[in-house]
Design a protein around this motif. Structure first.
Motif, PDB file in Angstrom:
ATOM      1  N   VAL A   1       0.840  -1.204   0.000  1.00  0.00           N
ATOM      2  CA  VAL A   1       0.000   0.000   0.000  1.00  0.00           C
ATOM      3  C   VAL A   1       0.874   1.253   0.000  1.00  0.00           C
ATOM      4  CG1 VAL A   1      -1.613   1.343   1.410  1.00  0.00           C
ATOM      5  CG2 VAL A   1      -2.026  -1.082   1.050  1.00  0.00           C
ATOM      6  N   SER A   2       1.914   1.273   0.800  1.00  0.00           N
ATOM      7  CA  SER A   2       2.786   2.454   0.834  1.00  0.00           C
ATOM      8  C   SER A   2       3.527   2.613  -0.504  1.00  0.00           C
ATOM      9  CB  SER A   2       3.765   2.393   2.004  1.00  0.00           C
ATOM     10  OG  SER A   2       4.662   1.319   1.857  1.00  0.00           O
ATOM     11  N   ALA A   3       3.913   1.492  -1.126  1.00  0.00           N
ATOM     12  CA  ALA A   3       4.576   1.565  -2.436  1.00  0.00           C
ATOM     13  C   ALA A   3       3.610   2.111  -3.487  1.00  0.00           C
ATOM     14  CB  ALA A   3       5.096   0.190  -2.837  1.00  0.00           C
ATOM     15  N   ILE A   4       2.338   1.665  -3.428  1.00  0.00           N
ATOM     16  CA  ILE A   4       1.339   2.158  -4.390  1.00  0.00           C
ATOM     17  C   ILE A   4       1.101   3.649  -4.183  1.00  0.00           C
ATOM     18  CG2 ILE A   4      -1.117   2.027  -4.996  1.00  0.00           C
ATOM     19  CD1 ILE A   4      -0.931  -1.005  -4.598  1.00  0.00           C
ATOM     20  N   GLU A   5       1.025   4.089  -2.927  1.00  0.00           N
ATOM     21  CA  GLU A   5       0.856   5.512  -2.641  1.00  0.00           C
ATOM     22  C   GLU A   5       2.045   6.319  -3.160  1.00  0.00           C
ATOM     23  OE1 GLU A   5       0.196   5.835   1.551  1.00  0.00           O
ATOM     24  OE2 GLU A   5      -1.911   5.213   1.417  1.00  0.00           O
ATOM     25  N   LYS A   6       3.236   5.781  -2.966  1.00  0.00           N
ATOM     26  CA  LYS A   6       4.446   6.465  -3.442  1.00  0.00           C
ATOM     27  C   LYS A   6       4.435   6.557  -4.963  1.00  0.00           C
ATOM     28  CE  LYS A   6       9.464   6.261  -3.179  1.00  0.00           C
ATOM     29  NZ  LYS A   6      10.618   5.502  -2.722  1.00  0.00           N
ATOM     30  N   ILE A   7       4.053   5.470  -5.638  1.00  0.00           N
ATOM     31  CA  ILE A   7       3.973   5.469  -7.105  1.00  0.00           C
ATOM     32  C   ILE A   7       2.926   6.477  -7.573  1.00  0.00           C
ATOM     33  CG2 ILE A   7       3.261   4.070  -9.090  1.00  0.00           C
ATOM     34  CD1 ILE A   7       4.598   1.675  -7.723  1.00  0.00           C
ATOM     35  N   SER A   8       1.810   6.527  -6.860  1.00  0.00           N
ATOM     36  CA  SER A   8       0.753   7.474  -7.206  1.00  0.00           C
ATOM     37  C   SER A   8       1.244   8.912  -7.078  1.00  0.00           C
ATOM     38  CB  SER A   8      -0.458   7.243  -6.302  1.00  0.00           C
ATOM     39  OG  SER A   8      -1.434   8.211  -6.527  1.00  0.00           O
ATOM     40  N   ARG A   9       1.950   9.227  -5.989  1.00  0.00           N
ATOM     41  CA  ARG A   9       2.503  10.576  -5.806  1.00  0.00           C
ATOM     42  C   ARG A   9       3.510  10.902  -6.910  1.00  0.00           C
ATOM     43  NH1 ARG A   9       2.616   9.117  -0.283  1.00  0.00           N
ATOM     44  NH2 ARG A   9       4.815   8.590  -0.490  1.00  0.00           N
ATOM     45  N   GLU A  10       4.368   9.933  -7.226  1.00  0.00           N
ATOM     46  CA  GLU A  10       5.354  10.158  -8.297  1.00  0.00           C
ATOM     47  C   GLU A  10       4.656  10.357  -9.634  1.00  0.00           C
ATOM     48  OE1 GLU A  10       8.125   6.929  -8.233  1.00  0.00           O
ATOM     49  OE2 GLU A  10       9.068   7.588  -6.375  1.00  0.00           O
ATOM     50  N   SER A  11       3.595   9.596  -9.872  1.00  0.00           N
ATOM     51  CA  SER A  11       2.843   9.728 -11.115  1.00  0.00           C
ATOM     52  C   SER A  11       2.207  11.112 -11.209  1.00  0.00           C
ATOM     53  CB  SER A  11       1.760   8.640 -11.185  1.00  0.00           C
ATOM     54  OG  SER A  11       0.904   8.862 -12.268  1.00  0.00           O
ATOM     55  N   ASP A  12       1.609  11.582 -10.102  1.00  0.00           N
ATOM     56  CA  ASP A  12       1.033  12.931 -10.093  1.00  0.00           C
ATOM     57  C   ASP A  12       2.109  13.975 -10.327  1.00  0.00           C
ATOM     58  OD1 ASP A  12      -1.450  11.857  -9.616  1.00  0.00           O
ATOM     59  OD2 ASP A  12      -1.423  12.258  -7.438  1.00  0.00           O
ATOM     60  N   SER A  13       3.248  13.775  -9.687  1.00  0.00           N
ATOM     61  CA  SER A  13       4.368  14.698  -9.851  1.00  0.00           C
ATOM     62  C   SER A  13       4.859  14.685 -11.303  1.00  0.00           C
ATOM     63  CB  SER A  13       5.476  14.307  -8.882  1.00  0.00           C
ATOM     64  OG  SER A  13       6.734  14.618  -9.381  1.00  0.00           O
ATOM     65  N   LYS A  14       4.930  13.479 -11.876  1.00  0.00           N
ATOM     66  CA  LYS A  14       5.367  13.376 -13.278  1.00  0.00           C
ATOM     67  C   LYS A  14       4.338  13.998 -14.199  1.00  0.00           C
ATOM     68  CE  LYS A  14       8.375   9.404 -12.740  1.00  0.00           C
ATOM     69  NZ  LYS A  14       8.606   8.001 -13.024  1.00  0.00           N
TER      70      LYS A  14
END
Length: 184
Positions: A30-43
């Motif tokens: 879950v924390s990895a998915i949240e991190k990926i989501s934040r990176e995706s939004d940032s990207k």
């Protein structure tokens, strides 16, 4: 019996340890998915920013190419100096003189739009400059009007003028001969 209880206790402990590991793995997932989501939004915001920057670079590139073409047409010639004390007449004369020099260097037939690009002035001013150039040098600067009130400006060198006079001269003499023949 004690051994059986020990076995049950060990299996229960293993099951609890296994479910704890699974829960820990789920938390990591879950924390990895949240991190990926934040990176995706940032990207995504980075991509939007890059898109805006690319649009800005395209616009600036167009402006630079327009300025380069204006500089090439002027061929490094400085803009006529506008003196505020003498008024618009002096500035108009300076622009007209620059226009005469430009079309003398590169003879041809120029439209108002082409001269707007070359001189970097607005259309009304360019038309005034064209008229003034024609007034300053009517022998070489010819102004004609085409279809739909389109104005053209061209430069006639002395060689071309002599050729034109020679052809008109022979035409006039032929016309005179015909008139004389008609009289007799």
């Amino acid at each position: 019996m004690f051994e059986e209880l020990l076995e049950i206790y060990k299996t229960k402990a293993e099951e609890i340890e296994k479910s704890r590991r699974e829960a820990q793995a789920m938390l990591l997932l879950v924390s990895a998915i949240e991190k990926i989501s934040r990176e995706s939004d940032s990207k995504q915001s980075d991509v939007e920013l890059l898109g805006r920057l690319i649009d800005q670079v395209d616009r600036l590139s167009k402006e630079v190419s327009d300025l380069k073409s204006q500089l090439r047409t002027r061929q490094g010639r400085p803009m006529p100096i506008q003196e505020t004390s003498s008024g618009d007449g002096k500035a108009l004369d300076n622009h007209a003189q620059s226009l005469i020099e430009i079309i003398e260097e590169r003879p041809g037939r120029y439209t108002t739009s082409e001269l707007v690009d070359m001189l970097g002035l607005n259309k009304t001013t360019v038309i005034s400059v064209m008229k003034r150039a024609h007034e300053l040098d009517p022998k070489h600067v010819k102004m004609t009007q085409g279809k739909r009130r389109k104005l053209y400006l061209s430069y006639v060198s002395e060689n071309e003028e002599n050729k034109a006079e020679a052809s008109h001269g022979s035409g006039d003499s032929d016309r005179m001969k015909l008139e004389l023949m008609a009289m007799t």
